[in-house]
Write a protein that holds these residues in place. Structure first.
Motif, PDB file in Angstrom:
ATOM      1  N   TYR A  30     -23.237  46.712 -17.693  1.00  0.00           N
ATOM      2  CA  TYR A  30     -22.703  45.631 -16.857  1.00  0.00           C
ATOM      3  C   TYR A  30     -23.856  44.873 -16.174  1.00  0.00           C
ATOM      4  CZ  TYR A  30     -17.687  46.375 -17.264  1.00  0.00           C
ATOM      5  OH  TYR A  30     -16.403  46.435 -17.732  1.00  0.00           O
ATOM      6  N   GLY A  31     -24.845  45.600 -15.742  1.00  0.00           N
ATOM      7  CA  GLY A  31     -26.015  44.959 -15.135  1.00  0.00           C
ATOM      8  C   GLY A  31     -26.732  44.054 -16.127  1.00  0.00           C
ATOM      9  N   GLU A  32     -26.840  44.527 -17.366  1.00  0.00           N
ATOM     10  CA  GLU A  32     -27.490  43.727 -18.403  1.00  0.00           C
ATOM     11  C   GLU A  32     -26.678  42.471 -18.717  1.00  0.00           C
ATOM     12  OE1 GLU A  32     -28.865  44.496 -22.936  1.00  0.00           O
ATOM     13  OE2 GLU A  32     -29.266  46.113 -21.504  1.00  0.00           O
ATOM     14  N   VAL A  33     -25.360  42.617 -18.788  1.00  0.00           N
ATOM     15  CA  VAL A  33     -24.483  41.461 -19.026  1.00  0.00           C
ATOM     16  C   VAL A  33     -24.649  40.437 -17.907  1.00  0.00           C
ATOM     17  CG1 VAL A  33     -22.059  40.710 -19.071  1.00  0.00           C
ATOM     18  CG2 VAL A  33     -22.788  42.657 -20.450  1.00  0.00           C
ATOM     19  N   TYR A  34     -24.692  40.925 -16.678  1.00  0.00           N
ATOM     20  CA  TYR A  34     -24.868  40.034 -15.525  1.00  0.00           C
ATOM     21  C   TYR A  34     -26.194  39.283 -15.641  1.00  0.00           C
ATOM     22  CZ  TYR A  34     -25.360  38.401 -10.753  1.00  0.00           C
ATOM     23  OH  TYR A  34     -25.539  37.614  -9.645  1.00  0.00           O
ATOM     24  N   SER A  35     -27.260  39.998 -15.991  1.00  0.00           N
ATOM     25  CA  SER A  35     -28.580  39.383 -16.142  1.00  0.00           C
ATOM     26  C   SER A  35     -28.576  38.324 -17.241  1.00  0.00           C
ATOM     27  CB  SER A  35     -29.617  40.462 -16.445  1.00  0.00           C
ATOM     28  OG  SER A  35     -30.871  39.888 -16.729  1.00  0.00           O
ATOM     29  N   LEU A  36     -27.927  38.652 -18.361  1.00  0.00           N
ATOM     30  CA  LEU A  36     -27.856  37.698 -19.466  1.00  0.00           C
ATOM     31  C   LEU A  36     -27.053  36.454 -19.077  1.00  0.00           C
ATOM     32  CD1 LEU A  36     -27.385  40.153 -22.459  1.00  0.00           C
ATOM     33  CD2 LEU A  36     -29.416  38.793 -21.933  1.00  0.00           C
ATOM     34  N   GLN A  37     -25.992  36.642 -18.306  1.00  0.00           N
ATOM     35  CA  GLN A  37     -25.208  35.496 -17.843  1.00  0.00           C
ATOM     36  C   GLN A  37     -26.052  34.584 -16.952  1.00  0.00           C
ATOM     37  OE1 GLN A  37     -21.809  37.437 -16.065  1.00  0.00           O
ATOM     38  NE2 GLN A  37     -20.512  36.834 -17.808  1.00  0.00           N
ATOM     39  N   GLN A  38     -26.870  35.182 -16.107  1.00  0.00           N
ATOM     40  CA  GLN A  38     -27.745  34.391 -15.244  1.00  0.00           C
ATOM     41  C   GLN A  38     -28.753  33.600 -16.087  1.00  0.00           C
ATOM     42  OE1 GLN A  38     -27.167  34.005 -11.978  1.00  0.00           O
ATOM     43  NE2 GLN A  38     -25.403  35.290 -12.451  1.00  0.00           N
ATOM     44  N   GLN A  39     -29.274  34.241 -17.138  1.00  0.00           N
ATOM     45  CA  GLN A  39     -30.220  33.544 -18.018  1.00  0.00           C
ATOM     46  C   GLN A  39     -29.542  32.383 -18.743  1.00  0.00           C
ATOM     47  OE1 GLN A  39     -32.309  36.272 -20.625  1.00  0.00           O
ATOM     48  NE2 GLN A  39     -32.550  37.761 -18.968  1.00  0.00           N
ATOM     49  N   VAL A  40     -28.312  32.609 -19.218  1.00  0.00           N
ATOM     50  CA  VAL A  40     -27.553  31.551 -19.900  1.00  0.00           C
ATOM     51  C   VAL A  40     -27.307  30.394 -18.943  1.00  0.00           C
ATOM     52  CG1 VAL A  40     -25.297  30.967 -20.890  1.00  0.00           C
ATOM     53  CG2 VAL A  40     -26.515  33.006 -21.664  1.00  0.00           C
ATOM     54  N   ASN A  41     -26.925  30.708 -17.714  1.00  0.00           N
ATOM     55  CA  ASN A  41     -26.699  29.653 -16.717  1.00  0.00           C
ATOM     56  C   ASN A  41     -27.972  28.844 -16.485  1.00  0.00           C
ATOM     57  OD1 ASN A  41     -24.052  30.431 -16.422  1.00  0.00           O
ATOM     58  ND2 ASN A  41     -24.421  31.657 -14.593  1.00  0.00           N
ATOM     59  N   GLY A  42     -29.111  29.540 -16.397  1.00  0.00           N
ATOM     60  CA  GLY A  42     -30.386  28.844 -16.223  1.00  0.00           C
ATOM     61  C   GLY A  42     -30.715  27.955 -17.414  1.00  0.00           C
ATOM     62  N   LEU A  43     -30.460  28.477 -18.613  1.00  0.00           N
ATOM     63  CA  LEU A  43     -30.717  27.677 -19.820  1.00  0.00           C
ATOM     64  C   LEU A  43     -29.790  26.463 -19.895  1.00  0.00           C
ATOM     65  CD1 LEU A  43     -31.270  30.514 -22.427  1.00  0.00           C
ATOM     66  CD2 LEU A  43     -33.001  28.960 -21.499  1.00  0.00           C
ATOM     67  N   ASN A  44     -28.554  26.622 -19.461  1.00  0.00           N
ATOM     68  CA  ASN A  44     -27.621  25.490 -19.430  1.00  0.00           C
ATOM     69  C   ASN A  44     -28.125  24.400 -18.486  1.00  0.00           C
ATOM     70  OD1 ASN A  44     -25.847  26.519 -21.314  1.00  0.00           O
ATOM     71  ND2 ASN A  44     -24.495  27.447 -19.798  1.00  0.00           N
ATOM     72  N   GLU A  45     -28.608  24.820 -17.317  1.00  0.00           N
ATOM     73  CA  GLU A  45     -29.140  23.854 -16.356  1.00  0.00           C
ATOM     74  C   GLU A  45     -30.369  23.147 -16.926  1.00  0.00           C
ATOM     75  OE1 GLU A  45     -29.819  25.958 -12.705  1.00  0.00           O
ATOM     76  OE2 GLU A  45     -27.690  26.403 -12.436  1.00  0.00           O
ATOM     77  N   GLU A  46     -31.235  23.922 -17.567  1.00  0.00           N
ATOM     78  CA  GLU A  46     -32.445  23.349 -18.163  1.00  0.00           C
ATOM     79  C   GLU A  46     -32.081  22.381 -19.286  1.00  0.00           C
ATOM     80  OE1 GLU A  46     -36.352  24.917 -20.611  1.00  0.00           O
ATOM     81  OE2 GLU A  46     -35.349  26.304 -19.257  1.00  0.00           O
ATOM     82  N   SER A  47     -31.101  22.749 -20.095  1.00  0.00           N
ATOM     83  CA  SER A  47     -30.650  21.898 -21.190  1.00  0.00           C
ATOM     84  C   SER A  47     -30.093  20.580 -20.654  1.00  0.00           C
ATOM     85  CB  SER A  47     -29.584  22.633 -22.001  1.00  0.00           C
ATOM     86  OG  SER A  47     -29.075  21.810 -23.005  1.00  0.00           O
ATOM     87  N   LEU A  48     -29.311  20.649 -19.602  1.00  0.00           N
ATOM     88  CA  LEU A  48     -28.755  19.444 -18.988  1.00  0.00           C
ATOM     89  C   LEU A  48     -29.876  18.554 -18.457  1.00  0.00           C
ATOM     90  CD1 LEU A  48     -26.374  17.754 -18.039  1.00  0.00           C
ATOM     91  CD2 LEU A  48     -26.298  19.155 -15.961  1.00  0.00           C
ATOM     92  N   ALA A  49     -30.861  19.145 -17.799  1.00  0.00           N
ATOM     93  CA  ALA A  49     -31.996  18.379 -17.279  1.00  0.00           C
ATOM     94  C   ALA A  49     -32.754  17.716 -18.425  1.00  0.00           C
ATOM     95  CB  ALA A  49     -32.925  19.275 -16.469  1.00  0.00           C
ATOM     96  N   ASN A  50     -32.951  18.439 -19.523  1.00  0.00           N
ATOM     97  CA  ASN A  50     -33.643  17.860 -20.685  1.00  0.00           C
ATOM     98  C   ASN A  50     -32.842  16.716 -21.293  1.00  0.00           C
ATOM     99  OD1 ASN A  50     -35.817  19.599 -20.475  1.00  0.00           O
ATOM    100  ND2 ASN A  50     -34.989  21.071 -21.934  1.00  0.00           N
ATOM    101  N   PHE A  51     -31.531  16.880 -21.343  1.00  0.00           N
ATOM    102  CA  PHE A  51     -30.671  15.822 -21.870  1.00  0.00           C
ATOM    103  C   PHE A  51     -30.767  14.573 -21.002  1.00  0.00           C
ATOM    104  CE2 PHE A  51     -26.568  13.621 -21.937  1.00  0.00           C
ATOM    105  CZ  PHE A  51     -26.498  13.292 -23.274  1.00  0.00           C
ATOM    106  N   GLN A  52     -30.745  14.764 -19.682  1.00  0.00           N
ATOM    107  CA  GLN A  52     -30.843  13.629 -18.763  1.00  0.00           C
ATOM    108  C   GLN A  52     -32.202  12.931 -18.906  1.00  0.00           C
ATOM    109  OE1 GLN A  52     -29.900  15.726 -15.159  1.00  0.00           O
ATOM    110  NE2 GLN A  52     -27.754  15.124 -15.217  1.00  0.00           N
ATOM    111  N   THR A  53     -33.258  13.713 -19.054  1.00  0.00           N
ATOM    112  CA  THR A  53     -34.596  13.139 -19.249  1.00  0.00           C
ATOM    113  C   THR A  53     -34.646  12.339 -20.547  1.00  0.00           C
ATOM    114  OG1 THR A  53     -35.639  14.927 -18.010  1.00  0.00           O
ATOM    115  CG2 THR A  53     -37.050  13.694 -19.510  1.00  0.00           C
ATOM    116  N   ALA A  54     -34.081  12.907 -21.604  1.00  0.00           N
ATOM    117  CA  ALA A  54     -34.062  12.204 -22.891  1.00  0.00           C
ATOM    118  C   ALA A  54     -33.265  10.898 -22.788  1.00  0.00           C
ATOM    119  CB  ALA A  54     -33.469  13.103 -23.974  1.00  0.00           C
ATOM    120  N   ALA A  55     -32.164  10.923 -22.068  1.00  0.00           N
ATOM    121  CA  ALA A  55     -31.359   9.710 -21.895  1.00  0.00           C
ATOM    122  C   ALA A  55     -32.140   8.652 -21.122  1.00  0.00           C
ATOM    123  CB  ALA A  55     -30.053  10.043 -21.175  1.00  0.00           C
ATOM    124  N   GLU A  56     -32.844   9.060 -20.076  1.00  0.00           N
ATOM    125  CA  GLU A  56     -33.666   8.117 -19.301  1.00  0.00           C
ATOM    126  C   GLU A  56     -34.762   7.529 -20.174  1.00  0.00           C
ATOM    127  OE1 GLU A  56     -35.142  10.193 -15.853  1.00  0.00           O
ATOM    128  OE2 GLU A  56     -33.123  10.610 -15.127  1.00  0.00           O
TER     129      GLU A  56
END
Length: 124
Positions: A30-56
């Motif tokens: 469960y701890g590992e799943v929680y950690s992986l979810q946090q990493q996925v959330n971080g990657l989603n945020e990074e992906s969104l930021a990259n998309f916004q930069t590419a659009a600009e």
């Protein structure tokens, strides 16, 4: 998924009859799943930021492209005008040369002055 703390609390309360190593392994997983979810959330945020930069950047490229098109068009117009002016000056020069043969005194001086101005404008 439920909050990890809630899951761990329920595991601790309902431990009856379950071997400790199984509960420990579940807790670790469960701890590992929680950690992986946090990493996925971080990657989603990074992906969104990259998309916004590419659009600009895409918008900036479109603006620069339009500016370049305008500039090139303007440059073509100016080159065309310069070519027409040069041709007009060359034609005037030829006409003055022809008229110099028939000119006398005062007219000859005026024609020579115009001829010299045209030569200067043409860089000759």
């Amino acid at each position: 998924m439920r909050d990890i703390n809630e899951v761990l609390h329920r595991l601790a309360v309902t431990r009856s009859g379950c071997p400790t190593f199984v509960l420990d392994e579940l807790e670790r997983l469960y701890g590992e799943v929680y950690s992986l979810q946090q990493q996925v959330n971080g990657l989603n945020e990074e992906s969104l930021a990259n998309f916004q930069t590419a659009a600009e950047r895409g918008r900036a490229i479109a603006r620069l492209s339009a500016d370049l098109d305008t500039s090139v068009s303007s440059q073509i117009d100016m080159t065309d005008k310069a070519y027409r002016y040069q041709k007009a000056l060359e034609e005037a020069k030829t006409a003055i040369q022809k008229n110099l043969a028939f000119a006398n005194g005062k007219d000859e001086q005026a024609l020579l002055s115009a001829f010299n101005h045209i030569n200067k404008a043409l860089g000759e």
